[in-house]
Design a protein around this motif. Structure first.
Motif, short mmCIF file in Angstrom:
data_model
loop_
_atom_site.label_atom_id
_atom_site.label_comp_id
_atom_site.label_asym_id
_atom_site.label_seq_id
_atom_site.Cartn_x
_atom_site.Cartn_y
_atom_site.Cartn_z
N VAL A 139 11.56 12.15 57.44
CA VAL A 139 11.70 12.14 56.00
C VAL A 139 10.84 13.26 55.41
O VAL A 139 9.63 13.31 55.63
CB VAL A 139 11.29 10.78 55.40
N TYR A 180 27.75 15.20 59.74
CA TYR A 180 27.12 13.93 59.39
C TYR A 180 27.54 12.84 60.38
O TYR A 180 26.71 12.07 60.87
CB TYR A 180 27.49 13.52 57.97
N LYS A 182 16.07 12.01 66.09
CA LYS A 182 15.27 11.12 65.24
C LYS A 182 15.28 11.64 63.81
O LYS A 182 15.52 12.83 63.57
CB LYS A 182 13.83 11.05 65.75
N THR A 183 15.05 10.76 62.88
CA THR A 183 15.03 11.11 61.46
C THR A 183 13.60 11.38 61.02
O THR A 183 12.68 10.63 61.34
CB THR A 183 15.59 9.96 60.61
N TYR A 205 16.77 15.95 60.66
CA TYR A 205 17.08 15.40 61.98
C TYR A 205 16.62 16.37 63.07
O TYR A 205 16.85 17.56 63.00
CB TYR A 205 18.58 15.13 62.09
N LEU A 263 22.05 9.65 66.52
CA LEU A 263 20.99 8.69 66.16
C LEU A 263 21.18 7.38 66.90
O LEU A 263 20.24 6.81 67.46
CB LEU A 263 20.98 8.44 64.65
N ASN A 278 16.35 13.55 54.23
CA ASN A 278 16.33 13.24 55.66
C ASN A 278 16.60 14.50 56.47
O ASN A 278 17.58 15.21 56.23
CB ASN A 278 17.38 12.18 56.00
N SER A 316 18.28 19.55 57.97
CA SER A 316 19.14 18.68 57.17
C SER A 316 20.58 18.83 57.67
O SER A 316 20.92 19.80 58.34
CB SER A 316 19.06 19.07 55.69
N PRO A 347 13.28 20.13 62.90
CA PRO A 347 14.13 19.26 62.07
C PRO A 347 14.98 20.05 61.08
O PRO A 347 14.52 21.03 60.50
CB PRO A 347 13.12 18.36 61.35
#
Length: 211
Positions: A194, A178, A191-192, A206, A185, A204, A162, A160
């Motif tokens: 946190v 972004y 998928k996100t 990704y 998504l 968040n 940012s 993941p």
């Protein structure tokens, strides 16, 4: 390589011309969108740099008109406005990427080189695809080559990240990354996750969804 600079500020024109000519690229300039479209029609360009705020025809309309004339040429927007809504309007018009003013020479050179390479890869690939697949720009201003560049990074690293980290790693502006992450998504490709920080708001991250 030929660069077209469309900006009503002659000092910006001069600075960008100096940067490009230092690398060995040829440069044409235009003082506004209408003039820029005329120069592009007459001389063409491998990469186009477009200012946002211009008289007669602003950057958004200029980008849209350029994109109507050529589906493949990389269009980099020069702006001091970092609002996401402005980035969305430019992407919908067909912009490829953004460069924030004041322009920094290393950043500008790397962005131009990156998008020129991606455009060349797209041209090469298009020779082997059907007519339907040659439409480089999907719905809502999503460029297939840029989408592939971001997707390849996430698939290769398998962890993941940012948006800020992805932006730095792939060499694309934050608003551009972004927008493409949101697209991925919606497509169910990422998928996100946190990440809860020791201080401040959660962040968040990704991650590519393993097939």
């Amino acid at each position: 390589m030929k660069i077209l600079v469309i900006d009503d500020d002659t000092s910006i024109q001069y600075m960008l011309s100096e940067i490009c000519e230092f690398v060995g690229w040829n440069v044409d300039t235009a003082n506004n969108g209408k003039e820029g479209l005329k120069v592009f029609a007459e001389k063409g360009a491998d990469v186009v740099l477009v200012d946002y705020h211009m008289p007669e025809m602003d950057g958004i309309k200029t980008v849209g008109e350029l994109r109507n004339r050529n589906a493949n040429v990389p269009i980099l927007v020069l702006t001091v406005d970092e609002r996401q809504e402005i980035a969305d309007r430019f992407l919908e018009a067909g912009a490829t990427d953004f460069a924030l003013k004041p322009v920094k020479a290393p950043d500008m050179i790397s962005r131009i080189q990156l998008h020129a390479r991606l455009a060349e890869l797209t041209r090469s690939a298009s020779q082997q695809t059907s007519l339907e697949e040659r439409d480089v720009f999907a719905t809502k201003g999503i460029s297939k080559r840029t989408l592939g560049h971001i997707s390849d990074f996430l698939q290769f690293n398998r962890e993941p990240f940012s948006v800020d980290t992805i932006s730095k790693e792939v060499g694309l502006a934050y608003p551009t990354v972004y927008r493409y992450i949101i697209h991925l998504l919606n497509e169910g490709k990422v998928k996100t996750i946190v990440s809860y920080q020791k201080m401040g708001r959660p962040k968040n991250l990704y991650e590519w969804i393993v097939d």
